[in-house]
Design a protein around this motif. Structure first.
Motif, PDB file in Angstrom:
ATOM      1  N   THR A   1      -2.799  -7.622  -7.851  1.00  0.00           N
ATOM      2  CA  THR A   1      -2.954  -8.455  -9.039  1.00  0.00           C
ATOM      3  C   THR A   1      -3.435  -7.630 -10.223  1.00  0.00           C
ATOM      4  N   ALA A   2      -4.374  -6.722  -9.981  1.00  0.00           N
ATOM      5  CA  ALA A   2      -4.885  -5.867 -11.055  1.00  0.00           C
ATOM      6  C   ALA A   2      -3.760  -5.050 -11.681  1.00  0.00           C
ATOM      7  N   LEU A   3      -2.866  -4.545 -10.854  1.00  0.00           N
ATOM      8  CA  LEU A   3      -1.737  -3.771 -11.379  1.00  0.00           C
ATOM      9  C   LEU A   3      -0.796  -4.656 -12.193  1.00  0.00           C
TER      10      LEU A   3
ATOM     11  N   LEU B   1      -7.317   0.775 -19.328  1.00  0.00           N
ATOM     12  CA  LEU B   1      -6.820  -0.585 -19.139  1.00  0.00           C
ATOM     13  C   LEU B   1      -6.860  -0.990 -17.672  1.00  0.00           C
ATOM     14  N   ILE B   2      -6.479  -0.082 -16.786  1.00  0.00           N
ATOM     15  CA  ILE B   2      -6.502  -0.400 -15.357  1.00  0.00           C
ATOM     16  C   ILE B   2      -7.922  -0.749 -14.924  1.00  0.00           C
ATOM     17  N   LYS B   3      -8.898   0.011 -15.411  1.00  0.00           N
ATOM     18  CA  LYS B   3     -10.291  -0.282 -15.068  1.00  0.00           C
ATOM     19  C   LYS B   3     -10.758  -1.593 -15.703  1.00  0.00           C
ATOM     20  N   ASP B   4     -10.276  -1.875 -16.913  1.00  0.00           N
ATOM     21  CA  ASP B   4     -10.703  -3.092 -17.614  1.00  0.00           C
ATOM     22  C   ASP B   4     -10.168  -4.368 -16.979  1.00  0.00           C
ATOM     23  N   THR B   5      -9.187  -4.243 -16.086  1.00  0.00           N
ATOM     24  CA  THR B   5      -8.694  -5.452 -15.414  1.00  0.00           C
ATOM     25  C   THR B   5      -9.797  -6.113 -14.593  1.00  0.00           C
ATOM     26  N   SER B   6     -10.872  -5.369 -14.334  1.00  0.00           N
ATOM     27  CA  SER B   6     -11.972  -5.931 -13.532  1.00  0.00           C
ATOM     28  C   SER B   6     -12.613  -7.141 -14.216  1.00  0.00           C
ATOM     29  N   ILE B   7     -12.554  -7.197 -15.562  1.00  0.00           N
ATOM     30  CA  ILE B   7     -13.195  -8.328 -16.249  1.00  0.00           C
ATOM     31  C   ILE B   7     -12.396  -9.612 -16.064  1.00  0.00           C
ATOM     32  N   ALA B   8     -11.149  -9.497 -15.612  1.00  0.00           N
ATOM     33  CA  ALA B   8     -10.342 -10.699 -15.394  1.00  0.00           C
ATOM     34  C   ALA B   8     -10.911 -11.571 -14.291  1.00  0.00           C
ATOM     35  N   SER B   9     -11.748 -10.979 -13.442  1.00  0.00           N
ATOM     36  CA  SER B   9     -12.367 -11.776 -12.377  1.00  0.00           C
ATOM     37  C   SER B   9     -13.281 -12.856 -12.950  1.00  0.00           C
TER      38      SER B   9
END
Length: 219
Positions: A21-23, A157-165
């Motif tokens: 999902t993160a990708l 950006l890949i690391k920032d996907t963590s805030i989507a949680s």
């Protein structure tokens, strides 16, 4: 296999769904950010309309100086109050994409401004339209000039996907927090999450460096 290793392997397997999902979020946000950022950069460099310039400056300053998480909250929770309901995944993609567009607008605009004005004048002089000049002359050179910055943005950006949680998008940290509350294996779970992020970011960073070295040799 020891019990600890078995537990760790099980955790990795659970978090792997979040990595997929993160990708997806990263790819979708990158497409929005790069396409919109390029369009905004072209306007910022070549438009002589004062209102356009003021609007662009306001958008960029707002997006870059307000936390990305606030934008995600607005897209997911805020617009729902007016009857527009976005899924967590779509809200994350759009939110991170809009923030990224402001970042890449500055990057691409700097790249376009770094090109000698004579190249544009020469292209127009030989009969190319302004659109053809951008597509065949200016933009390819701009991408070469901004490639390192684009690489840095992509890995961030890949690391920032963590805030989507935070809006319940089922990415790595979403699954990690759920596992912590049910198993209390805090150390193993967050270590596994770190390894998965590294497994996504490091190959991308390596790939960009490989392409950058190839471009430098081709000059």
């Amino acid at each position: 296999m020891t019990p600890a290793m078995g537990t760790f392997a099980s955790i990795l397997g659970t978090l792997a769904a979040g990595a997929a999902t993160a990708l997806q979020v990263a790819v979708g946000a990158f497409v929005i950010a790069s396409l919109l950022g390029l369009g905004l950069a072209v306007l910022r460099v070549f438009s002589r309309n004062r209102l356009v310039q003021l609007g662009l400056a306001a958008y960029i300053e707002w997006m870059r100086n307000v936390p990305a998480l606030a934008h995600l909250f607005l897209l997911y929770f805020g617009v729902a109050t007016v009857g527009v309901r976005l899924s967590p995944l779509l809200a994350a993609v759009v939110g991170l994409g809009l923030v990224g567009a402001a970042v890449l607008c500055d990057v691409f605009a700097a790249g376009l401004k770094s090109l000698h004005v004579g190249q544009r004048e020469a292209a127009l002089a030989v009969g190319l339209t302004p659109g053809q000049t951008l597509r065949y002359v200016l933009v390819p050179q701009m991408f070469r000039a901004t490639f390192p910055s684009l690489a840095n943005y992509t890995t961030a950006l890949i690391k920032d996907t963590s805030i989507a949680s935070a809006i319940a998008a089922p990415e790595i940290m979403f699954y990690a927090r759920n596992l912590v509350t049910s198993t209390f294996e805090t150390t193993l779970i967050y270590l596994a999450a770190m390894l998965l992020y590294a497994a996504m970011v490091l190959p991308v960073a390596w790939g960009f460096k490989r392409v950058e070295r190839t471009m430098e040799k081709a000059r």
